[in-house]
Each structure stands twice: as structure tokens, then as C-alpha cells.
Motif scaffolding. Structure first.
Motif, short mmCIF file in Angstrom:
data_model
loop_
_atom_site.label_atom_id
_atom_site.label_comp_id
_atom_site.label_asym_id
_atom_site.label_seq_id
_atom_site.Cartn_x
_atom_site.Cartn_y
_atom_site.Cartn_z
N THR A 136 0.87 -1.14 0.02
CA THR A 136 -0.05 -0.07 0.05
C THR A 136 0.82 1.33 0.01
N ALA A 137 2.16 1.17 0.49
CA ALA A 137 3.13 2.24 0.21
C ALA A 137 3.18 3.08 -1.07
N LEU A 138 2.89 1.78 -2.02
CA LEU A 138 3.12 2.40 -3.29
C LEU A 138 1.81 3.12 -3.75
N GLU A 139 0.69 3.21 -3.31
CA GLU A 139 -0.49 4.05 -3.35
C GLU A 139 -0.32 5.28 -2.98
N ASN A 140 0.61 5.50 -1.99
CA ASN A 140 0.64 6.86 -1.23
C ASN A 140 1.84 7.52 -1.81
N ASP A 141 1.65 8.51 -2.40
CA ASP A 141 2.59 9.55 -2.75
C ASP A 141 2.94 10.56 -1.96
N GLY A 142 2.80 10.49 -0.65
CA GLY A 142 3.08 11.51 0.20
C GLY A 142 4.60 12.04 0.14
N ASP A 143 4.77 13.07 0.85
CA ASP A 143 6.15 13.93 0.76
C ASP A 143 6.97 12.96 1.83
N GLY A 144 8.29 12.97 1.86
CA GLY A 144 9.11 12.29 2.85
C GLY A 144 9.48 13.47 3.81
N ARG A 145 10.30 13.11 4.59
CA ARG A 145 10.91 13.87 5.57
C ARG A 145 12.43 13.31 5.85
N ALA A 146 13.13 14.21 6.81
CA ALA A 146 14.18 13.97 7.35
C ALA A 146 14.08 13.13 8.43
N ALA A 147 15.10 12.20 8.73
CA ALA A 147 14.98 11.46 9.86
C ALA A 147 16.30 11.06 10.10
N PHE A 148 16.81 11.37 11.61
CA PHE A 148 18.35 11.02 12.39
C PHE A 148 18.00 9.68 12.94
N LEU A 149 18.92 8.55 12.34
CA LEU A 149 18.61 7.27 12.75
C LEU A 149 19.78 7.02 14.02
N SER A 150 19.69 6.40 15.09
CA SER A 150 20.45 5.86 16.03
C SER A 150 21.38 4.84 15.17
#
Length: 357
Positions: free
Chosen positions: A245-259
Motif C-alpha cells: 500500500t506504500a506504493l499507493e501513497n505518494d506523500g512527501d518524505g521527511r528528514a530522519a536521524f537514525l540511531s
């Protein structure tokens, strides 16, 4: 057979790890999706378990939510260096009951049967207890392994934990408080045989990954999900049908800092193949050999890794000191703004100032 582009595969993986623009807000729900929240005390910014949750929730995350879910509500439990949802426990118990498989471990337990009985009796009478509150009466000692010292109580508790006889009831600072598993884990858990438990565990691993190689030792998923191919790659993959279902949602991404201990980074081969990111934790490298920093946090922008954040909290001055933001490729104006906004959110969550950098 699902035929995916690499971009689509990355979007599936990012969504499965709850790193989309729409942030979740429930600690237990995050643990249910991820399967495990790694525990590590290295706190250049904050301990891993808290940074992992902040990376998903943002500054609204309250550390008390995690301790409440573990110690009061008993919806999460600690096992093998991670907090896990209780829904996974019945799937793990069959393997726990078969542990240990290594002959040397079985021999040590047999040689210390009296010691084992005494530890369990002490917990039954006085628990929960710290390891230091239990006498070391072992008949046979295990040599120090570089991670634990000569106290055999630590080894016995770890063995009993892996067998499902004792459990972590909570923590006193960074120290675990131990009790009998029957007083920590929920009663009347469902029972599964070995085959069914492994099948369900594979499904949960694939749920957390979104997409994984069918025969990956890093993310073993067996035949869970549905088969998939990725353009330009010969390996066979398995994809969680719900993650499509992720392929159906064309939402904006964001920045994420990962441990550095974030589950998104665990499967290093997948990280290279899907994201073209060859991640190396420099914590154990000599300082002259470090390129990005002792405990630099990878920066995910949408579905691409774009840099590394080298920052450290200065508790004496109540500041988050940003030493560097390493850009793999020069950021554009929007990317700079997103990274600055995320650093500001990090400072807000830590309740510290962020000096100009």
C-alpha cells in the motif's frame, strides 16, 4: 510475482519502519510494527531505545511512555537487548524452551544445577532483584568474555532468561531488575508448536522490514509474504502484501536521524542493495580512522540516505552541540531546511539549546 523498481522497494522499507512524513504517536504500536526496539546505553545524544522512538514520534515523545509500557502496563518486555511487544512472546517461547543448543552451555548449566536452584529460590522469595543482590555460589565459573566480568550470577540470569524461566521486571537506572518469568509475563499465553511459531515469526520479521531477501541471514523471513523481483537485481525477494500500500501513497518524505542501532540499519546487505548506503559504525574505530564521527547518526531524507549527523549533548551547558552535518551530495535549499528543522526538533525533545553551527 511482484515486479518492483528500486525506488518502490525503498518506499516499502521506509514505510514499514514508520519513517514516513506522517508520524506515529503510540510507543506500543511502534513496537508492534518494528518487532524490536534496541537497548543501548551509548548516549552521545540519547540511549538508542529513546532515539529510535524519537525518530518516529518526534519531540512529542515522552520517555516515561516507554517505561510505563514495559513496567506498568506490561505490553512490552525486554529480551536479548531489545524491548519487544508481548504479542511476540508466545512465538518466541518454543525456541526459548529448546535453549541452549551449544554443548558447552548445557554442560555449564548441568555443573551448576545447585547454583541455578538457589538463584530461582532467591528470586521467588525476595524478587525482583538486581544481579548484585544475588550471591554468586557457582560451582563452575565461565571465563570473562569481554562483556561481563567474573560474577557468575550475570551468566546464570542470562541463561535462565533465554530459557524463559526469569524475566526483566524493570530497571534501576541502567541495571536490570530480575524476577521469575511467571510474575512478569502474562498468564495463559497461546501455545504454538515449533513450526507454527517460526512461520508466524517470519511474518512478523517481514512486516517490520516490508521487503527482504528470501534467504537472508540478516532478516530471515522464509516463505512469508509474496515473491517479488527488483529491477536490475537477480536475488529473490519477499514482500509484505500489506506494505505494498506504500506504493499507493505518494506523500512527501521527511528528514530522519537514525540511531546507529536503529533496526532500519541492521540488515547491512539490504542497505547497500536497496539504498546504495554502505554504512559503517565508527564507534569501535580508532579516532584517526573515523570519517564521520564516533557515533554519527545516518540522515534519511525521504527514501535516500543523504548524510551523517555528528552531534553530542552537553549536559553541563544544556546544549546540543552539532559538530558537523556531513552531506554525501550537496543539499539543496529544501533539504537544508528539513535538516535544520529536525535538529531543532531534537533540541526541543532534549530540552536543550542548539547553538549555531
Amino acid at each position: 510475482m511482484h515486479r518492483l523498481t528500486r525506488d518502490q522497494a525503498r518506499r516499502i522499507a521506509v514505510q514499514a519502519q514508520l519513517l514516513e512524513a506522517d508520524r506515529p504517536d503510540d510507543v506500543v504500536g511502534i513496537a508492534e510494527q518494528l518487532g524490536a526496539i534496541k537497548i543501548d546505553p551509548t548516549a552521545t545524544i540519547a540511549p538508542a531505545e529513546h532515539t529510535i522512538l524519537w525518530s518516529r514520534i518526534g519531540s512529542a515523545y515522552d520517555r516515561a511512555q516507554l517505561s510505563k509500557a514495559v513496567e506498568s502496563d506490561r505490553l512490552l518486555f525486554e529480551f536479548d537487548g531489545a524491548f519487544r511487544p508481548v504479542s511476540l512472546l508466545p512465538l518466541m517461547l518454543p525456541a526459548m524452551r529448546r535453549w541452549p543448543r551449544r554443548e558447552s552451555s548445557r554442560q555449564w548449566l548441568e555443573a551448576n544445577d545447585r547454583f541455578r536452584t538457589e538463584v530461582l529460590a532467591r528470586l521467588r522469595a525476595e524478587g525482583p532483584l538486581l544481579a548484585g543482590q544475588i550471591p554468586d555460589t557457582a560451582d563452575v565459573a565461565r571465563a570473562p568474555d569481554g562483556w561481563s566480568g567474573s560474577n557468575q550470577v550475570v551468566h546464570m540470569l542470562d541463561f535462565l532468561h533465554r530459557q524463559g524461566e526469569v524475566a526483566v521486571a524493570g530497571r534501576h537506572g541502567r541495571h536490570r531488575r530480575w524476577d521469575l518469568a511467571e510474575r512478569v509475563y502474562p498468564p495463559d499465553l497461546p501455545e504454538y508448536d515449533d513450526e507454527e511459531a517460526e512461520r508466524l515469526l517470519n511474518e512478523r520479521r517481514l512486516q517490520a522490514a516490508g521487503i527482504a531477501k528470501q534467504r537472508s541471514p540478516w532478516t530471515p523471513v522464509g516463505d512469508a509474504g509474496e515473491p517479488a523481483t527488483i529491477d536490475g537485481m537477480r536475488q529473490k525477494w519477499r514482500v509484505d502484501p500489506e506494505a505494498l500500500t506504500a506504493l499507493e501513497n505518494d506523500g512527501d518524505g521527511r528528514a530522519a536521524f537514525l540511531s546507529p542501532y536503529d533496526g532500519m540499519l541492521f540488515d547491512r546487505p539490504r542497505l547497500r542493495e536497496l539504498f546504495e548506503f554502505d554504512y559503517v559504525l565508527e564507534q569501535f574505530k580508532p579516532k584517526p580512522q573515523r570519517k564521520y564521527g564516533y557515533f554519527a547518526h545516518p540522515i534519511l531524507m525521504g527514501d535516500r540516505f543523504v548524510g551523517m549527523l555528528d552531534a553530542e549533548i552537553d549536559l553541563e551547558h544544556d546544549e546540543l552541540r552539532v559538530r558537523a552535518v556531513h552531506e554525501f551530495e550537496p543539499f539543496d535549499e529544501d533539504e537544508h531546511a528539513m535538516v535544520h528543522a529536525e535538529i531543532a526538533d531534537l533540541g526541543e525533545w532534549l530540552s536543550v539549546d542548539v547553538p549555531e553551527w
